[in-house]
Enzyme design. Structure first.
Site, PDB file in Angstrom:
ATOM      1  N   THR A  38       0.821  -1.216   0.000  1.00 30.13           N
ATOM      2  CA  THR A  38       0.000   0.000   0.000  1.00 30.13           C
ATOM      3  C   THR A  38       0.849   1.257   0.000  1.00 30.13           C
ATOM      4  O   THR A  38       0.441   2.294  -0.528  1.00 30.13           O
ATOM      5  CB  THR A  38      -0.934   0.000   1.232  1.00 30.13           C
ATOM      6  OG1 THR A  38      -1.881  -1.029   1.049  1.00 30.13           O
ATOM      7  CG2 THR A  38      -1.664   1.309   1.407  1.00 30.13           C
ATOM      8  N   SER A  85       1.897  -7.653  -0.452  1.00 30.92           N
ATOM      9  CA  SER A  85       2.726  -8.603   0.302  1.00 30.92           C
ATOM     10  C   SER A  85       2.049  -9.934   0.586  1.00 30.92           C
ATOM     11  O   SER A  85       2.696 -10.889   0.995  1.00 30.92           O
ATOM     12  CB  SER A  85       3.237  -7.972   1.593  1.00 30.92           C
ATOM     13  OG  SER A  85       2.198  -7.823   2.519  1.00 30.92           O
ATOM     14  N   ASP A 119       0.644  -6.692   5.055  1.00 33.26           N
ATOM     15  CA  ASP A 119       0.042  -8.000   5.355  1.00 33.26           C
ATOM     16  C   ASP A 119       1.043  -9.002   5.908  1.00 33.26           C
ATOM     17  O   ASP A 119       0.781  -9.679   6.902  1.00 33.26           O
ATOM     18  CB  ASP A 119      -0.602  -8.600   4.098  1.00 33.26           C
ATOM     19  CG  ASP A 119      -1.863  -7.878   3.665  1.00 33.26           C
ATOM     20  OD1 ASP A 119      -2.038  -6.709   4.050  1.00 33.26           O
ATOM     21  OD2 ASP A 119      -2.666  -8.487   2.936  1.00 33.26           O
TER      22      ASP A 119
HETATM   23  N1  ASP Z   1      -2.453  -6.073   0.896  1.00 34.43           N
HETATM   24  C1  ASP Z   1      -1.485  -5.031   0.912  1.00 34.43           C
HETATM   25  C2  ASP Z   1      -0.097  -5.629   1.080  1.00 34.43           C
HETATM   26  O1  ASP Z   1       0.186  -6.238   2.075  1.00 34.43           O
HETATM   27  C3  ASP Z   1      -1.754  -4.089   1.968  1.00 34.43           C
HETATM   28  C4  ASP Z   1      -0.641  -3.156   2.332  1.00 34.43           C
HETATM   29  O2  ASP Z   1       0.389  -3.089   1.902  1.00 34.43           O
HETATM   30  O3  ASP Z   1      -0.803  -2.388   3.136  1.00 34.43           O
HETATM   31  O4  ASP Z   1       0.707  -5.428   0.221  1.00 34.43           O
END
Ligand code: ASP
Length: 354
Positions: A38, A85, A119
């Site tokens: 993110t 991630s 994550d």
């Molecule tokens: N799903 C995303 C990830 O882990 C969320 C984030 O980065 O904040 O890459």
């Protein structure tokens, strides 16, 4: 007279130049290794996230968006992946670790910042904390809101991560995680909330804080890490398969059988309470263990030490217990332990040590 004045001004300019060179030399050289998440996300809406996409903004744009960083360090960006991630796997973990290890060996690198999705950030942090062989600071950073959101946390988190990676105080403290003004040890940090910016926490609290441009440490990690462990990223070529099976009321043996058949070398039983095992699960765990697969009991609460031979007769069943590690941390540590031994007692000592 005129000539003398010119000479004086010239001297002053040389002095100022030398001082700014000295100042420039004092700034740390930091490499920002970007993996996605993110912190590199974007959305067409500043308040809602249907059009949100993780892992799209390249590292150079992330750095350019925070010019304040240049006052703190000389930064270079490197894009190793561009993934959310949840897509991390053991191959990516090894590739990232090996690249970080190479960079840490460079004399002109003083510290590393890794931008990462939140994550699985804690798994990468624990893995690097256990396998990197350097005292130089390595700081993982993520964000809960993309740069396009109102109240985004990414820019400040990145600035603070660079500040910590540049600080002398961070040397020798193992892999660190910086988010929301807090500095955590990569050993026990965990994501505790699916949305809030203060999602990162540890049962033992942060090691320190970032206050404006000051890095303030209040605690030290005490468990062995980086240079003091028996695991070396440069020597790892693969990680043995370790799977986690989650428990709940009405749990059944199917998932255990599936991961055992798929070739797991160890299974983390993510049990209720203190890693409890329901009566209908005991036979399948015994069967799995009889095939040479290690069984590790952990707690789905994500907190607390698992009691060996408490409610469950671990000695009799030849099972292992996690220390205070969550199931996902126990997976990382068990996989690393299995690269060195398959002896149950030795793995147990490793689970208690780190
Ligand atoms: N799903 C995303 C990830 O882990 C969320 C984030 O980065 O904040 O890459």
């Amino acid at each position: 007279m005129q000539h003398k004045k010119l000479k004086q001004i010239g001297g002053l300019l040389i002095l100022l130049g030398a001082m700014s060179l000295l100042h420039a030399e004092q700034k740390a050289n930091i490499v920002i290794v970007a993996t996605g998440g993110t912190i590199a996300g974007a959305s067409t809406s500043s308040i809602r996230s249907p059009a949100y996409q993780s892992a799209v903004v390249p590292v150079d744009r992330l750095i350019a968006a925070v010019p304040e960083i240049n006052a703190v360090a000389h930064v270079k960006g490197e894009q190793i992946f561009q993934v959310p991630s949840e897509n991390f796997n053991d191959e990516r973990l090894l590739k990232l670790g090996k690249r970080i290890s190479e960079l840490l060996k460079q004399r002109d690198v003083d510290g590393i910042v890794i931008t990462h999705g939140v994550d699985t950030l804690e798994e990468t942090a624990y893995f690097l904390n256990l396998t990197l062989k350097s005292d130089k600071p390595v700081v993982l950073v993520g964000a809960m809101r993309p740069a396009t959101a109102l109240g985004t946390d990414g820019a400040l988190n990145l600035y603070e991560a660079v500040l910590v990676a540049s600080s002398k105080e961070a040397v020798g403290k193992g892999t660190l995680v910086v988010m929301n003004d807090e500095i955590y040890s990569g050993r026990d940090v965990t994501m505790s909330d699916s949305l809030k910016v203060n999602t990162m926490r540890s049962p033992y609290g942060p090691l320190g804080l970032v206050v404006e441009d000051r890095v303030l440490f209040y605690r030290q990690p005490t468990r062995p890490h980086t240079t003091a462990t028996e695991f070396d990223i440069d020597k790892l070529t693969s990680l043995p398969r370790v799977d986690i099976v989650y428990n709940y009321g009405n749990a059944n043996p199917v998932a255990y059988q599936a991961v055992a058949n798929a070739g797991a070398k160890a299974i983390i039983h993510n049990g209720t309470g203190n890693g409890s095992v329901a009566e209908q699960i005991i036979p399948v765990l015994q069967e799995i263990r009889s095939k040479g697969i290690q069984v590790v009991r952990a707690s789905r609460t994500g907190n607390g030490v698992i009691i060996r031979d408490g409610e469950q007769p671990d000695d009799r069943f030849d099972w292992l217990v996690a220390g205070d590690q969550s199931a996902q941390q126990a997976r990382i540590l068990t996989a690393l332990a299995l690269t060195r031994t398959n002896d149950r007692q030795t793995i147990q000592e490793i689970l208690w040590k780190y």
